[in-house]
Design an enzyme around this catalytic site. Structure first.
Site, mmCIF file in Angstrom:
data_model
loop_
_atom_site.group_PDB
_atom_site.id
_atom_site.type_symbol
_atom_site.label_atom_id
_atom_site.label_comp_id
_atom_site.label_asym_id
_atom_site.label_seq_id
_atom_site.Cartn_x
_atom_site.Cartn_y
_atom_site.Cartn_z
ATOM 1 N N SER A 101 -42.534 18.749 -66.317
ATOM 2 C CA SER A 101 -42.746 19.456 -67.566
ATOM 3 C C SER A 101 -43.946 18.865 -68.322
ATOM 4 O O SER A 101 -45.041 18.791 -67.775
ATOM 5 C CB SER A 101 -41.458 19.424 -68.393
ATOM 6 O OG SER A 101 -41.454 20.420 -69.375
ATOM 7 N N ASP A 222 -38.396 30.407 -63.881
ATOM 8 C CA ASP A 222 -38.401 29.330 -64.871
ATOM 9 C C ASP A 222 -38.904 29.900 -66.187
ATOM 10 O O ASP A 222 -40.077 30.279 -66.307
ATOM 11 C CB ASP A 222 -39.311 28.190 -64.399
ATOM 12 C CG ASP A 222 -39.329 26.997 -65.353
ATOM 13 O OD1 ASP A 222 -38.781 27.101 -66.465
ATOM 14 O OD2 ASP A 222 -39.911 25.958 -64.989
ATOM 15 N N HIS A 251 -35.653 25.156 -64.892
ATOM 16 C CA HIS A 251 -36.773 24.245 -65.122
ATOM 17 C C HIS A 251 -36.525 22.860 -64.548
ATOM 18 O O HIS A 251 -37.396 21.996 -64.632
ATOM 19 C CB HIS A 251 -36.999 24.154 -66.643
ATOM 20 C CG HIS A 251 -38.268 23.495 -67.058
ATOM 21 N ND1 HIS A 251 -39.513 23.912 -66.623
ATOM 22 C CD2 HIS A 251 -38.503 22.435 -67.886
ATOM 23 C CE1 HIS A 251 -40.454 23.150 -67.164
ATOM 24 N NE2 HIS A 251 -39.864 22.236 -67.925
#
Length: 284
Positions: A101, A222, A251
């Site tokens: 991320s 996602d 995610h």
């Protein structure tokens, strides 16, 4: 920022795996997480690498609550500087960096400033910008971000559960619950400041400066980082880059599809992981 004994101890750095291994893999978690999000894959990696895990200063797992200064961490540059300082402190070079991320772009920035520290970048669910523009599909509208910020401000505890149910594959309720608990360990004021840093960021101009080889890993669905972002990054990154799509939702493939993620990591690293659970060998 006043550190404890060292940066590595302040952010709970651990090194696992074979002390005889010449290669090191560094795992960096994203917003709301801590190093425990890697627990399912660390034992496998530790059979082949020295594995470094740590908690970013915003994490609820960090004991020193003064470590996160919102004014300092108003951009990814401060995180990239921390990453560089950590690798220097550990005397590491030419690492395999796995950034999930927001840590994906942090790794990209660090690699531009200190390419000697990185052999390859593996970016899981990374995004240089979350907000759609006329010529870019980031996945979210500005109104979505406004609602996120407002929800964190009004009731962070409730928002954490809601966001986790969107970000983590709902078919894996244990992993959803794990991320909810991670999120709720963050102090609300930290969560709010960091959300603004992350969701309003625009790091697209960084990509064409990244020369370290990159593998961009996304899931097939996602909400945080759609596949359009992965292919945009591949197109813009200066160095060699490839995209790998894992056929799963959410995610957090390291939580909900760790064996599939290991298969992709094995392909990238030239390894074949045995899907039997190995033991962890500690170095420190």
């Amino acid at each position: 920022m006043v550190l404890e004994k060292s940066l590595s101890s302040a952010i709970n750095t651990k090194i696992m795996g074979s002390s005889g291994s010449e290669e090191t893999i560094v795992l960096a978690h994203g917003y709301g997480g801590d190093q425990s999000v890697w627990d399912k894959i660390v034992p496998y990696l530790a059979e082949h690498y020295r594995v470094v895990v740590f908690d970013w200063p915003f994490s609820g797992a960090v004991n020193n609550k003064d470590l996160f200064d919102p004014s300092k961490y108003s951009s990814y540059d401060a995180f990239a500087n921390d990453l560089i300082a950590l690798l220097d402190e550990l005397n590491l070079k030419s690492t395999v960096f796995v950034g999930h991320s927001m840590s994906g772009m942090i790794g990209c920035i660090a690699s531009i400033n200190r390419p000697d520290l990185f052999k390859t970048l593996i970016l899981i669910g990374a995004s240089p910008r979350y907000i759609n523009t006329e010529d870019y599909e980031g996945g979210l509208e500005m109104s979505d971000i406004t609602q996120i910020i407002s929800a964190i401000e009004s009731n962070y505890h409730n928002w954490a559960a809601y966001f986790a149910s969107l970000a983590v594959d709902p078919n894996d309720p244990l992993s959803v619950d794990k991320f909810v608990k991670c999120l709720r360990r963050m102090r609300p004021e930290v969560a709010l400041a960091l959300a603004k840093t992350v969701f309003y960021s625009d790091q697209r101009d960084v990509l064409d400066q990244v020369s370290t080889p990159c593998t961009i890993i996304n899931t097939s669905s996602d909400i945080v980082a759609p596949n359009s972002v992965a292919f945009y990054m591949q197109k813009k990154i200066k160095g060699k880059s490839t995209v790998e799509i894992i056929n799963t939702n959410g995610h957090f493939p390291q939580l909900t599809a760790h064996l599939e993620l290991l298969d992709v990591l094995g392909k990238v690293l030239g390894l074949k992981f045995d899907h039997q659970d190995p033991d962890i060998v500690g170095v420190n």
